[in-house]
Design a protein around this motif. Structure first.
Motif, mmCIF file in Angstrom:
data_model
loop_
_atom_site.group_PDB
_atom_site.id
_atom_site.type_symbol
_atom_site.label_atom_id
_atom_site.label_comp_id
_atom_site.label_asym_id
_atom_site.label_seq_id
_atom_site.Cartn_x
_atom_site.Cartn_y
_atom_site.Cartn_z
ATOM 1 N N TYR A 240 -17.145 -14.349 20.235
ATOM 2 C CA TYR A 240 -15.659 -13.845 20.204
ATOM 3 C C TYR A 240 -14.945 -14.391 18.678
ATOM 4 O O TYR A 240 -14.768 -14.752 17.377
ATOM 5 C CB TYR A 240 -14.535 -14.984 21.113
ATOM 6 C CG TYR A 240 -15.028 -15.213 22.002
ATOM 7 C CD1 TYR A 240 -15.404 -17.003 22.664
ATOM 8 C CD2 TYR A 240 -15.574 -14.268 22.811
ATOM 9 C CE1 TYR A 240 -15.624 -17.203 24.187
ATOM 10 C CE2 TYR A 240 -15.993 -14.752 23.617
ATOM 11 C CZ TYR A 240 -16.484 -15.846 24.785
ATOM 12 O OH TYR A 240 -16.607 -16.168 25.662
ATOM 13 N N PHE B 239 -11.487 -13.149 16.429
ATOM 14 C CA PHE B 239 -10.037 -12.347 16.585
ATOM 15 C C PHE B 239 -9.274 -13.025 15.117
ATOM 16 O O PHE B 239 -9.482 -12.605 13.915
ATOM 17 C CB PHE B 239 -8.979 -14.699 16.732
ATOM 18 C CG PHE B 239 -10.260 -15.498 17.994
ATOM 19 C CD1 PHE B 239 -11.130 -15.973 17.786
ATOM 20 C CD2 PHE B 239 -9.108 -15.431 18.334
ATOM 21 C CE1 PHE B 239 -11.660 -16.725 18.586
ATOM 22 C CE2 PHE B 239 -9.779 -16.321 19.869
ATOM 23 C CZ PHE B 239 -10.972 -16.383 19.704
ATOM 24 N N LYS C 247 -7.467 -10.238 19.312
ATOM 25 C CA LYS C 247 -8.178 -11.673 19.786
ATOM 26 C C LYS C 247 -9.471 -10.404 20.861
ATOM 27 O O LYS C 247 -9.256 -9.687 21.544
ATOM 28 C CB LYS C 247 -8.890 -12.924 20.636
ATOM 29 C CG LYS C 247 -8.305 -12.855 21.837
ATOM 30 C CD LYS C 247 -7.839 -13.797 22.980
ATOM 31 C CE LYS C 247 -7.759 -13.962 24.275
ATOM 32 N NZ LYS C 247 -7.591 -15.213 24.882
ATOM 33 N N TYR C 248 -10.899 -10.403 20.111
ATOM 34 C CA TYR C 248 -12.249 -9.577 20.997
ATOM 35 C C TYR C 248 -12.997 -11.116 21.650
ATOM 36 O O TYR C 248 -13.378 -11.984 21.722
ATOM 37 C CB TYR C 248 -13.224 -8.772 20.141
ATOM 38 C CG TYR C 248 -14.090 -8.570 20.927
ATOM 39 C CD1 TYR C 248 -15.697 -9.133 20.567
ATOM 40 C CD2 TYR C 248 -14.057 -7.692 21.825
ATOM 41 C CE1 TYR C 248 -16.656 -9.367 20.804
ATOM 42 C CE2 TYR C 248 -16.024 -7.000 22.137
ATOM 43 C CZ TYR C 248 -16.894 -7.227 21.249
ATOM 44 O OH TYR C 248 -18.023 -6.707 22.426
ATOM 45 N N THR C 249 -13.067 -10.370 23.056
ATOM 46 C CA THR C 249 -14.015 -11.498 23.993
ATOM 47 C C THR C 249 -14.685 -11.032 24.838
ATOM 48 O O THR C 249 -15.175 -11.032 26.007
ATOM 49 C CB THR C 249 -12.772 -11.822 25.249
ATOM 50 O OG1 THR C 249 -11.921 -11.276 25.771
ATOM 51 C CG2 THR C 249 -11.927 -12.580 23.781
ATOM 52 N N SER C 250 -15.869 -9.242 23.770
ATOM 53 C CA SER C 250 -16.643 -8.862 24.628
ATOM 54 C C SER C 250 -15.967 -8.117 25.925
ATOM 55 O O SER C 250 -16.861 -7.477 26.957
ATOM 56 C CB SER C 250 -17.872 -9.514 25.073
ATOM 57 O OG SER C 250 -17.318 -9.911 26.688
ATOM 58 N N SER D 190 -15.619 -17.415 17.133
ATOM 59 C CA SER D 190 -15.711 -18.842 17.670
ATOM 60 C C SER D 190 -17.425 -18.206 17.988
ATOM 61 O O SER D 190 -17.300 -17.722 18.835
ATOM 62 C CB SER D 190 -15.058 -18.351 18.584
ATOM 63 O OG SER D 190 -14.798 -19.941 19.456
ATOM 64 N N TYR E 216 -19.356 -21.930 22.358
ATOM 65 C CA TYR E 216 -18.870 -21.771 23.377
ATOM 66 C C TYR E 216 -18.746 -23.419 24.126
ATOM 67 O O TYR E 216 -17.273 -23.195 25.500
ATOM 68 C CB TYR E 216 -19.458 -21.311 24.120
ATOM 69 C CG TYR E 216 -19.966 -19.827 24.172
ATOM 70 C CD1 TYR E 216 -20.881 -18.994 24.411
ATOM 71 C CD2 TYR E 216 -18.895 -18.629 22.671
ATOM 72 C CE1 TYR E 216 -21.145 -18.128 23.415
ATOM 73 C CE2 TYR E 216 -19.611 -17.506 22.548
ATOM 74 C CZ TYR E 216 -20.400 -17.149 23.031
ATOM 75 O OH TYR E 216 -21.285 -15.954 22.887
ATOM 76 N N TYR F 20 -15.530 -24.664 21.048
ATOM 77 C CA TYR F 20 -14.115 -23.661 20.562
ATOM 78 C C TYR F 20 -14.165 -23.803 19.251
ATOM 79 O O TYR F 20 -12.762 -22.994 18.905
ATOM 80 C CB TYR F 20 -13.114 -23.788 21.472
ATOM 81 C CG TYR F 20 -13.545 -22.823 23.095
ATOM 82 C CD1 TYR F 20 -13.858 -24.518 23.988
ATOM 83 C CD2 TYR F 20 -14.158 -22.206 23.309
ATOM 84 C CE1 TYR F 20 -13.976 -23.705 25.538
ATOM 85 C CE2 TYR F 20 -14.700 -21.731 24.121
ATOM 86 C CZ TYR F 20 -14.623 -22.296 25.864
ATOM 87 O OH TYR F 20 -14.848 -21.894 26.851
ATOM 88 N N ALA G 84 -11.110 -18.014 24.850
ATOM 89 C CA ALA G 84 -12.482 -17.847 24.624
ATOM 90 C C ALA G 84 -12.467 -18.688 22.719
ATOM 91 O O ALA G 84 -11.875 -18.147 21.881
ATOM 92 C CB ALA G 84 -12.127 -16.003 24.267
ATOM 93 N N GLU H 141 -9.538 -19.685 22.180
ATOM 94 C CA GLU H 141 -7.776 -19.101 20.776
ATOM 95 C C GLU H 141 -7.051 -21.093 20.694
ATOM 96 O O GLU H 141 -7.793 -21.607 21.807
ATOM 97 C CB GLU H 141 -6.959 -18.770 21.495
ATOM 98 C CG GLU H 141 -5.826 -17.938 20.976
ATOM 99 C CD GLU H 141 -5.207 -17.653 21.842
ATOM 100 O OE1 GLU H 141 -5.618 -16.963 23.248
ATOM 101 O OE2 GLU H 141 -3.586 -17.235 21.914
#
Lengths: 114, 116
Positions: free
Chosen positions: A32, A34, A49-52, A94, A97, A100, B102, B104
């Protein structure tokens, strides 16, 4: 080990010019990613943010970033810089999982010239 | 408008004194992080909690720093005794710990500590 590298501790652009802030990560698992922005005397604020999901991520204030797995990059761009964009920008990854935890880059200070 | 709050915003103290910084995470968030920011070291993770339990404090000098969460609405970071090298901005951040978010993190405004 997981890490984040931001190329260039300072980037200077003219108002109206393209902003490009570089971020590369190292990871053996899907990350992940950011981008945070920090204005003077303030805390960090999430830009995007990138979360796939989509590889091109749009954020606040006209910023966007593209996830490129082949280049392990997540560069931040904005087509036209504004004076109010002057701030410090942090890339973060990140990888854990469960906890975090975020691993932050060293930051890039963006200067915008009139 | 939910946000992380930190007190005090500024603290000036003398070497050897005890310093306590407080953080109120966003209601409902179950992860809390303490960071320290300096010009030389950048942003360093000191400790973090999940559901009030400390998960990792390996970034913290153990002999003088301690972090606790007396309840879900309060996190504290204590330095005793303080030293000039502790001068920095200390940030608290909280998160929901939800895979959909995710990881944050939402940051507070920070406590600027100056140890003379």
């Amino acid at each position: 080990a997981q890490s984040v590298t931001q190329l260039g501790s300072h980037v200077s652009v003219s108002e109206g010019a393209l902003v490009l802030l570089r971020c590369n990560y190292s990871s053996s698992v899907p990350p992940y990613l950011f981008w945070y922005v920090q204005y003077p005397n303030q805390g960090l604020q999430l830009l995007l943010k990138y979360t796939s999901a989509a590889t091109l991520v749009k954020g606040i204030n006209g910023f966007e970033a593209e996830f490129k797995k082949s280049e392990t990059s997540f560069h931040l761009t904005k087509p036209s810089a504004h004076m109010s964009d002057a701030a410090e920008y942090f890339c973060a990854v990140s990888l854990d999982y469960s906890s975090y935890k975020l691993i932050f880059g060293s930051g890039t200070r963006l200067l915008v010239r009139p | 408008d939910a946000r992380v709050t930190q007190t005090p915003r500024d603290k000036v103290t003398e070497m050897g004194q005890e310093v306590t910084m407080r953080c109120q995470p966003i209601l409902g968030h179950n992860t809390v992080f303490w960071y320290r920011q300096t010009m030389m070291q950048g942003l360093e993770l000191l400790a973090y909690f999940r559901n009030r339990a400390p998960l990792d404090d390996s970034g913290m000098p153990k002999d003088r720093f301690s972090a606790e969460m007396p309840d879900a609405t309060l996190a504290t970071l204590k330095i005793q005794p303080s030293e000039p090298r502790d001068s920095a901005v200390y940030f608290c951040a909280s998160g929901l710990g939800d895979p959909g978010l995710a990881g944050e993190q939402f940051f507070g405004p920070g406590t600027r500590l100056t140890v003379l």
